[in-house]
Write an enzyme that holds these catalytic residues in place. Structure first.
Site, PDB file in Angstrom:
ATOM      1  CD  GLN A 162      -2.368  -1.254   2.790  1.00  0.00           C
ATOM      2  OE1 GLN A 162      -3.410  -0.699   3.077  1.00  0.00           O
ATOM      3  NE2 GLN A 162      -1.683  -1.951   3.673  1.00  0.00           N
ATOM      4  CG  ASP A 204       7.818   3.646   1.041  1.00  0.00           C
ATOM      5  OD1 ASP A 204       8.026   2.684   0.277  1.00  0.00           O
ATOM      6  OD2 ASP A 204       7.501   3.498   2.241  1.00  0.00           O
ATOM      7  CG  HIS A 264      -2.724   2.804  -1.957  1.00  0.00           C
ATOM      8  ND1 HIS A 264      -2.675   2.553  -0.602  1.00  0.00           N
ATOM      9  CD2 HIS A 264      -3.909   2.296  -2.365  1.00  0.00           C
ATOM     10  CE1 HIS A 264      -3.783   1.928  -0.220  1.00  0.00           C
ATOM     11  NE2 HIS A 264      -4.543   1.756  -1.273  1.00  0.00           N
ATOM     12  CB  CYS A 276      -3.282  16.049 -21.113  1.00  0.00           C
ATOM     13  SG  CYS A 276      -1.590  16.467 -20.627  1.00  0.00           S
ATOM     14  CB  CYS A 298       0.316  19.888 -17.636  1.00  0.00           C
ATOM     15  SG  CYS A 298       0.669  18.916 -19.094  1.00  0.00           S
ATOM     16  CB  SER A 326      -1.088  -3.261   6.866  1.00  0.00           C
ATOM     17  OG  SER A 326      -2.309  -2.687   6.455  1.00  0.00           O
TER      18      SER A 326
HETATM   19  P1  NAD Z   1      -1.531   2.523   8.792  1.00  0.00           P
HETATM   20  O1  NAD Z   1      -0.824   3.736   9.271  1.00  0.00           O
HETATM   21  O2  NAD Z   1      -3.019   2.522   8.832  1.00  0.00           O
HETATM   22  O3  NAD Z   1      -1.042   1.262   9.646  1.00  0.00           O
HETATM   23  C1  NAD Z   1       0.310   1.035   9.925  1.00  0.00           C
HETATM   24  C2  NAD Z   1       0.404  -0.020  11.000  1.00  0.00           C
HETATM   25  O4  NAD Z   1       1.769  -0.373  11.157  1.00  0.00           O
HETATM   26  C3  NAD Z   1      -0.097   0.433  12.358  1.00  0.00           C
HETATM   27  O5  NAD Z   1      -1.078  -0.473  12.827  1.00  0.00           O
HETATM   28  C4  NAD Z   1       1.158   0.432  13.253  1.00  0.00           C
HETATM   29  O6  NAD Z   1       0.897  -0.078  14.537  1.00  0.00           O
HETATM   30  C5  NAD Z   1       2.050  -0.534  12.526  1.00  0.00           C
HETATM   31  N1  NAD Z   1       3.496  -0.277  12.699  1.00  0.00           N
HETATM   32  C6  NAD Z   1       4.142   0.914  12.756  1.00  0.00           C
HETATM   33  N2  NAD Z   1       5.470   0.734  12.810  1.00  0.00           N
HETATM   34  C7  NAD Z   1       5.676  -0.604  12.802  1.00  0.00           C
HETATM   35  C8  NAD Z   1       6.843  -1.417  12.815  1.00  0.00           C
HETATM   36  N3  NAD Z   1       8.070  -0.902  12.902  1.00  0.00           N
HETATM   37  N4  NAD Z   1       6.683  -2.760  12.776  1.00  0.00           N
HETATM   38  C9  NAD Z   1       5.444  -3.315  12.709  1.00  0.00           C
HETATM   39  N5  NAD Z   1       4.308  -2.597  12.689  1.00  0.00           N
HETATM   40  C10 NAD Z   1       4.412  -1.248  12.710  1.00  0.00           C
HETATM   41  O7  NAD Z   1      -1.011   2.229   7.320  1.00  0.00           O
HETATM   42  P2  NAD Z   1      -1.564   1.215   6.227  1.00  0.00           P
HETATM   43  O8  NAD Z   1      -2.075  -0.032   6.838  1.00  0.00           O
HETATM   44  O9  NAD Z   1      -0.538   1.190   5.168  1.00  0.00           O
HETATM   45  O10 NAD Z   1      -2.904   1.848   5.659  1.00  0.00           O
HETATM   46  C11 NAD Z   1      -3.066   3.109   5.221  1.00  0.00           C
HETATM   47  C12 NAD Z   1      -2.952   3.169   3.766  1.00  0.00           C
HETATM   48  O11 NAD Z   1      -3.829   4.074   3.241  1.00  0.00           O
HETATM   49  C13 NAD Z   1      -1.584   3.689   3.396  1.00  0.00           C
HETATM   50  O12 NAD Z   1      -0.724   2.665   3.074  1.00  0.00           O
HETATM   51  C14 NAD Z   1      -1.821   4.575   2.274  1.00  0.00           C
HETATM   52  O13 NAD Z   1      -1.185   4.140   1.095  1.00  0.00           O
HETATM   53  C15 NAD Z   1      -3.290   4.472   2.071  1.00  0.00           C
HETATM   54  N6  NAD Z   1      -3.800   5.635   1.491  1.00  0.00           N
HETATM   55  C16 NAD Z   1      -3.032   6.781   1.444  1.00  0.00           C
HETATM   56  C17 NAD Z   1      -3.455   7.811   0.708  1.00  0.00           C
HETATM   57  C18 NAD Z   1      -2.557   8.974   0.544  1.00  0.00           C
HETATM   58  O14 NAD Z   1      -1.826   9.342   1.440  1.00  0.00           O
HETATM   59  N7  NAD Z   1      -2.570   9.541  -0.654  1.00  0.00           N
HETATM   60  C19 NAD Z   1      -4.667   7.754   0.079  1.00  0.00           C
HETATM   61  C20 NAD Z   1      -5.431   6.581   0.162  1.00  0.00           C
HETATM   62  C21 NAD Z   1      -4.981   5.516   0.883  1.00  0.00           C
END
Ligand code: NAD
Length: 242
Positions: A95, A98, A113, A124, A146, A185
């Site tokens: 997700q 980076d 994502h 465009c 753009c 996640s």
């Molecule tokens: P999240 O922040 O919801 O969850 C991250 C989890 O990782 C947390 O539960 C935390 O406890 C855990 N964590 C933190 N550090 C850790 C470590 N060192 N080891 C193990 N666990 C650790 O992130 P997610 O689950 O990726 O969900 C959110 C997603 O939503 C993002 O990935 C993002 O891509 C997405 N999103 C972002 C946008 C945007 O920013 N444009 C838009 C839509 C969706």
């Protein structure tokens, strides 16, 4: 270690990663204790905010870009490279925007994502690097435009209120998979969080490595509440992978 045994037995294991795998590379997650949404309104990553306030939107993304562009893969990203090279995982579905899996050397990565390093025109679809867009933003304090049609540029990431373009491929991979290793996640953002659920519901093994509890812990085969880099390093050592 049970995780190593499951990975050795699996025919088609996948990793599903979230922002938590990159916190040890100094990129804040979203919903963890130091998460981005504790400081910023999640609406700043939405399509409606981009349309209403493109300058404010770019200010938010310029700050995120700087943190991400300077980040390096950590031991958890590197361990996944070894697992892939030794044929223990077939795909990483991430997700994260980076690029750290690719930077570490992983080859089969699905960026659900998108990624923040490229941008494209919202009118465009012509591309430009985000680095160039940000230089323009800092010079003018206005959202970059753009070069071809003058439309508004935006990073090549999926914003809230936008469809997840690669979800069909990711789901097809999930249906083929018999083991899903979730790393860092919260499993709260859909449709991405369907991926581990699909693997489990069709009889595969579900392993969750996350500091905080997730909604899928109750159906998981193994839950490890520890830092991703520590756990992944232990798995690699246990499997004697180099
Ligand atoms: P999240 O922040 O919801 O969850 C991250 C989890 O990782 C947390 O539960 C935390 O406890 C855990 N964590 C933190 N550090 C850790 C470590 N060192 N080891 C193990 N666990 C650790 O992130 P997610 O689950 O990726 O969900 C959110 C997603 O939503 C993002 O990935 C993002 O891509 C997405 N999103 C972002 C946008 C945007 O920013 N444009 C838009 C839509 C969706």
């Amino acid at each position: 270690m049970r995780v190593s045994r499951i990975l050795k037995r699996a025919n088609y294991a996948i990793a599903f990663t979230g922002a938590g795998i990159s916190t040890e590379s100094n990129i804040p997650d979203f919903r963890g204790s130091q998460g981005l949404w504790k400081k910023f309104d999640p609406r700043m990553a939405s399509r409606s905010y981009f349309k209403e306030n493109p300058d404010g939107f770019w200010d938010f993304y310029a700050k995120r870009y700087e943190v991400i562009a300077n980040a390096q893969p950590n031991d958890a990203h590197k361990a996944l490279v070894l697992l892939e090279n030794n044929n223990y995982i077939k795909y990483i579905i991430t997700q994260n925007i980076d690029r750290l899996h690719s930077k570490a050397g992983s080859k089969s990565v699905i960026e659900l994502h998108g990624n923040i390093l490229m941008s494209y025109c919202d009118s465009c679809f012509k591309e430009k690097s985000t680095e160039e867009c940000i230089k323009e933003f800092y010079k003018t304090k206005k959202a970059p435009k753009c070069d071809y049609c003058g439309g508004l540029m935006r990073p090549a990431v999926v914003l809230f209120e936008e469809p997840v373009k690669l979800i069909d491929i990711a789901m097809e991979i999930a249906y083929r998979s018999d083991c899903c290793l979730v790393i860092g996640s919260s499993l709260t953002v859909y449709p991405a969080a369907f991926i581990p659920e699909i693997v489990k519901r069709q009889g595969g093994d579900l392993i969750i490595i996350n500091i905080d509890p997730t909604p899928l812990d109750s159906i998981a085969d193994i839950v490890i509440r520890d830092k991703a880099s520590i756990v992944l390093k232990r798995i690699i050592e246990n499997m004697e992978l180099k």
